[in-house]
Design an enzyme around this catalytic site. Structure first.
Site, PDB file in Angstrom:
ATOM      1  CD  GLU A  66     -29.900 -28.180  -8.583  1.00  0.00           C
ATOM      2  OE1 GLU A  66     -29.678 -27.040  -9.009  1.00  0.00           O
ATOM      3  OE2 GLU A  66     -29.683 -29.209  -9.220  1.00  0.00           O
ATOM      4  CG  ASP A 125     -32.116 -41.062  -5.786  1.00  0.00           C
ATOM      5  OD1 ASP A 125     -31.474 -41.342  -6.803  1.00  0.00           O
ATOM      6  OD2 ASP A 125     -31.688 -40.284  -4.896  1.00  0.00           O
ATOM      7  CG  ASP A 161     -36.979 -40.416 -15.286  1.00  0.00           C
ATOM      8  OD1 ASP A 161     -37.005 -40.298 -14.042  1.00  0.00           O
ATOM      9  OD2 ASP A 161     -36.189 -41.195 -15.858  1.00  0.00           O
ATOM     10  CB  THR A 199     -30.269 -32.093 -14.917  1.00  0.00           C
ATOM     11  OG1 THR A 199     -31.252 -33.120 -15.088  1.00  0.00           O
ATOM     12  CG2 THR A 199     -30.840 -30.948 -14.119  1.00  0.00           C
ATOM     13  NE  ARG A 200     -23.379 -35.066 -16.314  1.00  0.00           N
ATOM     14  CZ  ARG A 200     -22.216 -35.202 -16.923  1.00  0.00           C
ATOM     15  NH1 ARG A 200     -21.790 -36.395 -17.282  1.00  0.00           N
ATOM     16  NH2 ARG A 200     -21.457 -34.168 -17.162  1.00  0.00           N
ATOM     17  CD  GLU A 202     -34.663 -32.467 -19.485  1.00  0.00           C
ATOM     18  OE1 GLU A 202     -34.517 -31.586 -18.639  1.00  0.00           O
ATOM     19  OE2 GLU A 202     -34.991 -32.242 -20.668  1.00  0.00           O
TER      20      GLU A 202
HETATM   21  C1  LIG Z   1     -31.205 -39.283  -9.896  1.00  0.00           C
HETATM   22  S1  LIG Z   1     -30.073 -38.126  -9.282  1.00  0.00           S
HETATM   23  C2  LIG Z   1     -30.510 -36.638 -10.132  1.00  0.00           C
HETATM   24  C3  LIG Z   1     -29.364 -35.661 -10.165  1.00  0.00           C
HETATM   25  C4  LIG Z   1     -29.647 -34.293 -10.783  1.00  0.00           C
HETATM   26  N1  LIG Z   1     -30.677 -33.578 -10.040  1.00  0.00           N
HETATM   27  C5  LIG Z   1     -30.001 -34.372 -12.240  1.00  0.00           C
HETATM   28  O1  LIG Z   1     -31.150 -34.049 -12.588  1.00  0.00           O
HETATM   29  O2  LIG Z   1     -29.112 -34.701 -13.037  1.00  0.00           O
HETATM   30  C6  LIG Z   1     -30.677 -37.833  -7.604  1.00  0.00           C
HETATM   31  C7  LIG Z   1     -29.643 -37.186  -6.715  1.00  0.00           C
HETATM   32  O3  LIG Z   1     -30.223 -36.817  -5.451  1.00  0.00           O
HETATM   33  C8  LIG Z   1     -29.262 -37.029  -4.434  1.00  0.00           C
HETATM   34  N2  LIG Z   1     -29.957 -37.202  -3.149  1.00  0.00           N
HETATM   35  C9  LIG Z   1     -30.816 -38.180  -2.802  1.00  0.00           C
HETATM   36  N3  LIG Z   1     -31.263 -37.993  -1.542  1.00  0.00           N
HETATM   37  C10 LIG Z   1     -30.672 -36.864  -1.091  1.00  0.00           C
HETATM   38  C11 LIG Z   1     -30.725 -36.158   0.137  1.00  0.00           C
HETATM   39  N4  LIG Z   1     -31.467 -36.564   1.165  1.00  0.00           N
HETATM   40  N5  LIG Z   1     -29.994 -35.057   0.233  1.00  0.00           N
HETATM   41  C12 LIG Z   1     -29.255 -34.640  -0.797  1.00  0.00           C
HETATM   42  N6  LIG Z   1     -29.154 -35.250  -1.975  1.00  0.00           N
HETATM   43  C13 LIG Z   1     -29.847 -36.356  -2.108  1.00  0.00           C
HETATM   44  C14 LIG Z   1     -28.524 -38.277  -4.899  1.00  0.00           C
HETATM   45  O4  LIG Z   1     -27.250 -38.328  -4.336  1.00  0.00           O
HETATM   46  C15 LIG Z   1     -28.483 -38.092  -6.413  1.00  0.00           C
HETATM   47  O5  LIG Z   1     -27.307 -37.448  -6.805  1.00  0.00           O
END
Ligand SMILES: C[S@@+](CC[C@H](N)C(=O)[O-])C[C@H]1O[C@@H](n2cnc3c(N)ncnc32)[C@H](O)[C@@H]1O
Length: 222
Positions: A66, A125, A161, A199-200, A202
């Site tokens: 993941e 992101d 989203d 997930t949170r 979502e």
């Molecule tokens: C918008 S959050 C979504 C978190 C989670 N997947 C959820 O659905 O609740 C995106 C996450 O991806 C992580 N992230 C972004 N680029 C990454 C990378 N290159 N390697 C690991 N994590 C990364 C960010 O730190 C962030 O916590």
């Protein structure tokens, strides 16, 4: 070939992945970071590959990856997300979680060919500004690297989203020769599959009036 893991999510073999610091941790969280994280942390090899199955005892049939779990929509919350995950791991006595607190692409680069049975990138992101699109993780280079580390038949699960990122994903992943989109009807990507935990992020998206989309791709046989 690897075999499918047992059906209960807690028994799935997963490597979870995170980065970045957030707010100061509570005392209990700090203790978990100091005591539990070192036992679960993945150390990348200085050279060569890392067989992910060797991170677990007994050796699992299948390892899942993941990329980018987090406790919220801000990158800064990430280490707090790790602390929350550690609390879950401890409370549920999970033996099948390993964590890399660095850029996921470093881990992907260190994994051997055909070593991962499932990959999740949930609500990555979206980098909405045009000039930041090159930062999107679902793109040519990462897709090629994922195609290499995934076993034949392995599943890639993506959620977003963001309509623009959805269109971006659909323009790239099914066009890649290694991936076939597992969708026959709109409900296949508009409704979260029952074996796909929410997930949170979502929940936050829905609360904010945005609609989440769920994409499943099969890694074609080599
Ligand atoms: C918008 S959050 C979504 C978190 C989670 N997947 C959820 O659905 O609740 C995106 C996450 O991806 C992580 N992230 C972004 N680029 C990454 C990378 N290159 N390697 C690991 N994590 C990364 C960010 O730190 C962030 O916590």
């Amino acid at each position: 070939m690897t075999t499918r893991p047992p059906d209960r999510p807690s028994e799935h073999r997963r490597v979870l992945y995170g980065r970045r610091r957030g707010r100061p941790l509570h005392r209990g969280q700090q203790a978990l970071v100091e005591t539990l994280l070192p036992r679960l942390a993945v150390t990348l090899p200085a050279a060569g590959t890392l067989d992910p199955a060797t991170l677990f005892d007994p050796r699992p049939d299948e390892v899942w990856l993941e990329i980018g779990f987090g406790s919220g929509e801000h990158l800064a919350a990430f280490e707090n997300g790790v602390a929350k995950l550690l609390a879950d791991v401890q409370r549920r006595a999970l033996a099948n979680v390993r964590i890399l607190t660095d850029d996921a692409r470093l881990l992907i680069a260190a994994l051997p060919s055909a070593s991962i049975g499932r990959v999740f990138i949930l609500f990555p992101d979206p980098w909405p500004k045009q000039r930041h699109h090159k930062r999107r993780i679902v793109a040519g280079e990462t897709l090629a690297a994922l195609a290499a580390i995934m076993t034949d038949g392995a599943e890639l699960r993506l959620a977003t989203d963001d309509l623009d990122y959805l269109a971006w994903m659909l323009a790239r992943v099914p066009a890649h020769p290694a991936f076939a989109w597992l969708a026959d009807r709109p409900s296949d990507w508009r409704v979260r599959p029952t074996d796909w935990p929410a997930t949170r992020y979502e929940a936050k998206a829905i609360a904010a009036g945005r609609r989440p989309y769920f994409l499943r791709f099969r890694r074609r046989a080599r």
